[in-house]
Design a protein around this motif. Structure first.
Motif, PDB file in Angstrom:
ATOM      1  N   SER A   1      33.996  56.010  37.171  1.00  8.46           N
ATOM      2  CA  SER A   1      34.968  55.247  36.385  1.00  8.46           C
ATOM      3  C   SER A   1      36.396  55.741  36.480  1.00  8.46           C
ATOM      4  CB  SER A   1      34.538  55.228  34.909  1.00  8.46           C
ATOM      5  OG  SER A   1      34.445  56.548  34.410  1.00  8.46           O
TER       6      SER A   1
ATOM      7  N   SER B   1      45.801  51.997  27.663  1.00  3.80           N
ATOM      8  CA  SER B   1      46.495  52.447  28.873  1.00  3.80           C
ATOM      9  C   SER B   1      47.876  52.989  28.526  1.00  3.80           C
ATOM     10  CB  SER B   1      46.638  51.298  29.885  1.00  3.80           C
ATOM     11  OG  SER B   1      47.477  50.281  29.351  1.00  3.80           O
TER      12      SER B   1
ATOM     13  N   ASN C   1      42.693  45.893  28.733  1.00  7.48           N
ATOM     14  CA  ASN C   1      43.168  46.517  29.966  1.00  7.48           C
ATOM     15  C   ASN C   1      44.543  45.950  30.304  1.00  7.48           C
ATOM     16  OD1 ASN C   1      42.910  46.577  33.367  1.00  7.48           O
ATOM     17  ND2 ASN C   1      42.277  48.393  32.263  1.00  7.48           N
TER      18      ASN C   1
ATOM     19  N   CYS D   1      38.867  44.526  33.508  1.00 12.02           N
ATOM     20  CA  CYS D   1      40.040  45.171  34.098  1.00 12.02           C
ATOM     21  C   CYS D   1      40.723  44.224  35.085  1.00 12.02           C
ATOM     22  CB  CYS D   1      39.664  46.488  34.788  1.00 12.02           C
ATOM     23  SG  CYS D   1      38.219  46.377  35.854  1.00 12.02           S
TER      24      CYS D   1
ATOM     25  N   LYS E   1      34.388  48.884  35.704  1.00 11.22           N
ATOM     26  CA  LYS E   1      35.119  49.741  34.772  1.00 11.22           C
ATOM     27  C   LYS E   1      36.514  50.093  35.238  1.00 11.22           C
ATOM     28  CE  LYS E   1      31.260  51.828  32.321  1.00 11.22           C
ATOM     29  NZ  LYS E   1      30.680  53.087  31.802  1.00 11.22           N
ATOM     30  N   VAL E   2      36.761  50.043  36.551  1.00 15.53           N
ATOM     31  CA  VAL E   2      38.073  50.420  37.055  1.00 15.53           C
ATOM     32  C   VAL E   2      38.351  49.622  38.324  1.00 15.53           C
ATOM     33  CG1 VAL E   2      37.093  52.374  38.349  1.00 15.53           C
ATOM     34  CG2 VAL E   2      39.529  52.370  37.773  1.00 15.53           C
TER      35      VAL E   2
ATOM     36  N   ARG F   1      41.412  49.423  41.534  1.00 13.20           N
ATOM     37  CA  ARG F   1      42.606  49.954  42.170  1.00 13.20           C
ATOM     38  C   ARG F   1      42.905  49.152  43.433  1.00 13.20           C
ATOM     39  NH1 ARG F   1      42.998  51.933  37.976  1.00 13.20           N
ATOM     40  NH2 ARG F   1      43.082  54.136  37.360  1.00 13.20           N
TER      41      ARG F   1
END
Length: 714
Positions: free
Chosen positions: A67, A229, A308, A427, A479-480, A482
C-alpha cells in the motif's frame, strides 16, 4: 438590558441556532438543481474482465498490504512498502524484483504487543506506512512495528536494499494502528505527518519533525479526524511563505445540535516557516486554518466524506492554477454513490485569506458556532509571517480559539465532474495528454473497492468513461495509485500485490470505428497499419475524434469473414458475437430480416442462441452493433454466419448409446448392488425377519441361505 431586549436577543439566537442546525443540509438545494445535469449511471464504454495481460503483477507468497509506493525514476525503480518487507521493482516491468529487504518484528515485540490486547497475527506486525526520498538519495521509511512505531533510513546500491537500523522513534510520525488513516509528506528533509501521538489513537495531530511543532489537542482544531493526504505548494515566488495543505474529515463541532454526529470534509493549511509562538502557542502552529469542503452529490442528505486527493499542476501555468482532484463517498450506508470533485488552489487560498472566521457564542446553557463579526487582529490570524515568534498575543489567542473558517470551499462548476453508483472509489491519479486535435485533456484514472480501474475524461462538461479494467483476479481494493512520466505507466497496489498498467490500451480496438468511438485521447486509427495505435508511438496522421466520436472519418470497413455453421434438426446452435462496447446495441438479421427475441431465439449478451432448430432457421445471419455518439448513430457488422441444415432426423432406436447413457447404466447397476448389500446387512443383524420365516406363505418355492431361489435338482 430590559426584559424585552433580552427576549428579542434570545429569539434572535434561537433563530440562528435553528438555522445552523438546518445548515447540515447546506448542499441539498444545489443537489436537487443538478438532477437533470449529472447522470448517475455513467456506464464505461468497455468493461475488461480480469486477464493476466491486463497488467503486470508482483506478489510474494506470505506478504500482504502493498500500500505504499515511491517512484525512483532516477534508478528505474518502483519502491513498494508492504507488511514486514520492502521491494525494489523494475519500473518497466514490476513483475521483476531487483531487490528486497525484510523488516520484521522480534518475538519480544510481538509478545509485548499481544500483552497489550492486540492480535498477534494481524496488528502485531510491522506495516510499512511511510516511504519518502531524501536529498542525499536515501529513503526515509517508517512502520507500525507491533504498535510501537519506528523509523529508519534505507539505501539502494549495487542491486541491494539496505536498512541502516537507526531505530528512530516513530511516534507522531507513523500510526500505531495499521488500520488507522494517516498522511505524510517530506519537504526539504523535514517530515510532515498527520497521525496519532499515542497508543490508544486518541491524540491526533498534524506535526512537523524539526523544529518540532504540532496542532493543539483541542476539538476546535481537530475533532476525531480521519487524515487523507498532505500536499506542499511552493508559493514563495510571490514573497509569500510555502504552505502545506492537509485534507481530512472530522466530526463537525458546528453541528453538535444534530441528533447524531455529522462528519464533514475539510482542508487545512499551515506555513512551512511557522516556528510557533513565543508565549502563546509555543511549539504549536500559529498559521493553522481549516475550512469545509463541499461536494454536492445527488440524493445525499448528509455531507459526503473525502477519501483521496491528487494535486495536478500545469507546468506552463502559475501555481495558483493548480487543482486538487478529490474523491468523495457517502457517510450513509444507504447510498452507493461515489464522486470526484475538483477544487482550485486559488479558491482555497481566497477563503483562508479573505473569508470570515467562525466563533463560539453562548446560547442559554450551551454554545453555538456562528460567523465572527468583530474586528480581526492585525497581522491577520493564520497568515504566513517571517517571524511567527514575534506575533502579538492578540493574534495568537484569536487563532487558538478560532481556526475554523465560516466560508465553504465549493468545487469548480459547483458540482462533481463524475458521479457513479456501485463499488466505492478509493484513489485517483490524473494525467494530461495532447490529442490529435491539438487540445490537451486530463484523463482520470480511478481505483475502486472491487479491484477495478476506471479511465475517464471530461469533454467540455460531458463525462465519458473509456473503460473499466479488472486489475486483480479477486476483488482487491485498490489502495494506492502512482503515475510515472518516464514510463507512461500506472502503478497500483492492493493487499494482494502491485500491478503495472499502461495508460494507452489502443490494441483493444480492432476496427477504425471501434477505435474512434472509444474517444480515447491516447489512441488513433492508423490507416496505413490498419490498427489502433498510441499517438505517442507514431508521427503519422491518425484518425481520432475525442470530443464528438465522429466515426464517419473512418474509411469503409472491410467485409466480415463469413463463418459456416450447420445444425441437426431439433438441436441447438449458438452464434457468437461479443460486442466491443457497452454503449452499443446488438441486433441480429436472418436473410435481411430482423430476428426478434422468442422462446426459440434467445438474444444473449455475447451472441444468438437458437433452440429446437428446424429447416426454417437456415440462412445468412448478421450481427450488427448500433452505437450512438453525440447526435450520430453508427452501425457496424460484427459477425456473419451461413447456417445450414445437416443430415436427416435420427430415430432414437437407431442411435448408438452415448457416453452419458452408458454412464447411467453403470450408476443404476451400482445402486442395485448397494441395495442388495444393505438388505443382507439388515437380515444379518435381525433388523428384518429372515426370509425363511415366510416359507409358509411361499408355497412350492425354497431359498438358499443367501436368500436366492433354490432351483432344485437338475
Amino acid at each position: 438590558m430590559s426584559g424585552t431586549a433580552q427576549l428579542k436577543l434570545s429569539s434572535h439566537k434561537e433563530a440562528m441556532y435553528l438555522l445552523l442546525c438546518m445548515s447540515v443540509f447546506w448542499f441539498l438545494p444545489l443537489a436537487l438543481m443538478l438532477v437533470d445535469d449529472t447522470p448517475l449511471e455513467c456506464v464505461p464504454r468497455r468493461y475488461v474482465p480480469y486477464h493476466s495481460n491486463n497488467a503486470r503483477l508482483f506478489h510474494e507468497e506470505g506478504v500482504s498490504n502493498y500500500s505504499v509506493m515511491l517512484l525512483r525514476e532516477d534508478l528505474q525503480l518502483l519502491l513498494v512498502g508492504a507488511r514486514e518487507a520492502l521491494y525494489a521493482l523494475d519500473l518497466d516491468d514490476v513483475s521483476k524484483m531487483r531487490a528486497s529487504v525484510k523488516w520484521e518484528v522480534t518475538e519480544k515485540q510481538n509478545d509485548d504487543c499481544q500483552n497489550k490486547g492486540r492480535d498477534p497475527e494481524t496488528e502485531c506486525k510491522n506495516y510499512i506506512k511511510i516511504l519518502h526520498l531524501m536529498k542525499d538519495n536515501r529513503m526515509y521509511v517508517c512502520g507500525t512495528n507491533a504498535f510501537d512505531p519506528e523509523c529508519d533510513y534505507m539505501s539502494y546500491s549495487n542491486g541491494k536494499l539496505t536498512l541502516e537500523k537507526a531505530a528512530e522513534d516513530g511516534k507522531g510520525k507513523c500510526p500505531f494502528n495499521p488500520l488507522q488513516r494517516y498522511a505524510s509528506i517530506m519537504v526539504d528533509d523535514n517530515l510532515y505527518s498527520a497521525t496519532s501521538m499515542n497508543f490508544l489513537g486518541s491524540e491526533l495531530a498534524l506535526r512537523r519533525s524539526s523544529p518540532p511543532i504540532r496542532t493543539e489537542i483541542k476539538t476546535s482544531w481537530l475533532n476525531e479526524p480521519n487524515f487523507v493526504s498532505l500536499a506542499q505548494m511552493p508559493e514563495s515566488d510571490e514573497g509569500d511563505d510555502d504552505k502545506v495543505y492537509l485534507f481530512f474529515s472530522e466530526t463537525a463541532v458546528e453541528y453538535d445540535c444534530y441528533k447524531k454526529p455529522v462528519v464533514v470534509s475539510r482542508v487545512a493549511r499551515v506555513c512551512k516557516g511557522d516556528m510557533g509562538g513565543r508565549r502563546t502557542l509555543q511549539r504549536k502552529w500559529t498559521s493553522f486554518l481549516k475550512a469545509g469542503l463541499e461536494c454536492p452529490v445527488l440524493g445525499s442528505q448528509l455531507p459526503n466524506i473525502i477519501q483521496n486527493t491528487y494535486r495536478w499542476c500545469d507546468p506552463e501555468k502559475h501555481w495558483e492554477d493548480c487543482l486538487f482532484y478529490t474523491i468523495f463517498t457517502p457517510q450513509s450506508d444507504t447510498s452507493d454513490l461515489s464522486a470526484v470533485c475538483v477544487y482550485s488552489l486559488s479558491d482555497i487560498n481566497r477563503v483562508f485569506a479573505e473569508g470570515q472566521f467562525k466563533t463560539l457564542v453562548p446560547l442559554e446553557t450551551s454554545f453555538i458556532w456562528v460567523a465572527y463579526s468583530g474586528e480581526v487582529p492585525d497581522p491577520r490570524p493564520g497568515s504566513c509571517q517571517t517571524q511567527s515568534l514575534d506575533l502579538p498575543d492578540q493574534t495568537l489567542h484569536f487563532i487558538k480559539d478560532r481556526p475554523l473558517m465560516d466560508d465553504i470551499i465549493h468545487p469548480i462548476g459547483e458540482k462533481p465532474v463524475l458521479e457513479r453508483r456501485g463499488a466505492a472509489f478509493t484513489c485517483i491519479v490524473v494525467n494530461q495528454v495532447q490529442a490529435a486535435d491539438g487540445h490537451k485533456y486530463r484523463v482520470m484514472f480511478i481505483g475502486m473497492e472491487d479491484g477495478t480501474l476506471l479511465k475517464a475524461v471530461n469533454y467540455d462538461g460531458e463525462m465519458f468513461i473509456i473503460e473499466q479494467v479488472q486489475l486483480f483476479q479477486s476483488p482487491e481494493s485498490v489502495k494506492v495509485l502512482r503515475f510515472s512520466d518516464v514510463t507512461g505507466q500506472l502503478y497500483a497496489g492492493s493487499d494482494y500485490g502491485a500491478v503495472q498498467v499502461p495508460v494507452a490500451t489502443c490494441g483493444r480496438s480492432s476496427s477504425c470505428m471501434d477505435c474512434v468511438l472509444a474517444r480515447d485521447p491516447y489512441c488513433g486509427w492508423d490507416t496505413d497499419a490498419g490498427s489502433c495505435v498510441a499517438l505517442s508511438s507514431t508521427q503519422r496522421q491518425l484518425i481520432q475524434s475525442v470530443k464528438e466520436g465522429d466515426a464517419s472519418l473512418c474509411p469503409p470497413a472491410d467485409s466480415v469473414e463469413v463463418g459456416n455453421r450447420s445444425f441437426l434438426p431439433g438441436g441447438s446452435v449458438k452464434l457468437l458475437c461479443p460486442s466491443p462496447s457497452n454503449l452499443g446495441t446488438t441486433t441480429w438479421e436472418q436473410d435481411g430480416q430482423r430476428v426478434n427475441s422468442s422462446v426459440r431465439h434467445q438474444l444473449l449478451q455475447d451472441g444468438l442462441l437458437i433452440l429446437n432448430a428446424s429447416d426454417s432457421d437456415s440462412g445468412r445471419y448478421r450481427c450488427l452493433s448500433v452505437e450512438h455518439s453525440k447526435s450520430h448513430k453508427y452501425t457496424a457488422t460484427l459477425a456473419e454466419y451461413q447456417l445450414s441444415l445437416k443430415g436427416e432426423p435420427r430415430l432414437p432406436q437407431a442411435q448408438k448409446e452415448s457416453t452419458s447413457t452408458v454412464g447411467l447404466h453403470i450408476v443404476i447397476g451400482l445402486l442395485v448392488v448397494s441395495l442388495v448389500a444393505l438388505l443382507a446387512w439388515n437380515f444379518y443383524n435381525g433388523h428384518l425377519p429372515p426370509p425363511w420365516s415366510c416359507s409358509k406363505m411361499l408355497r412350492g418355492k425354497s431359498y438358499d441361505s443367501n436368500g436366492q431361489e433354490d432351483p432344485g435338482p437338475l
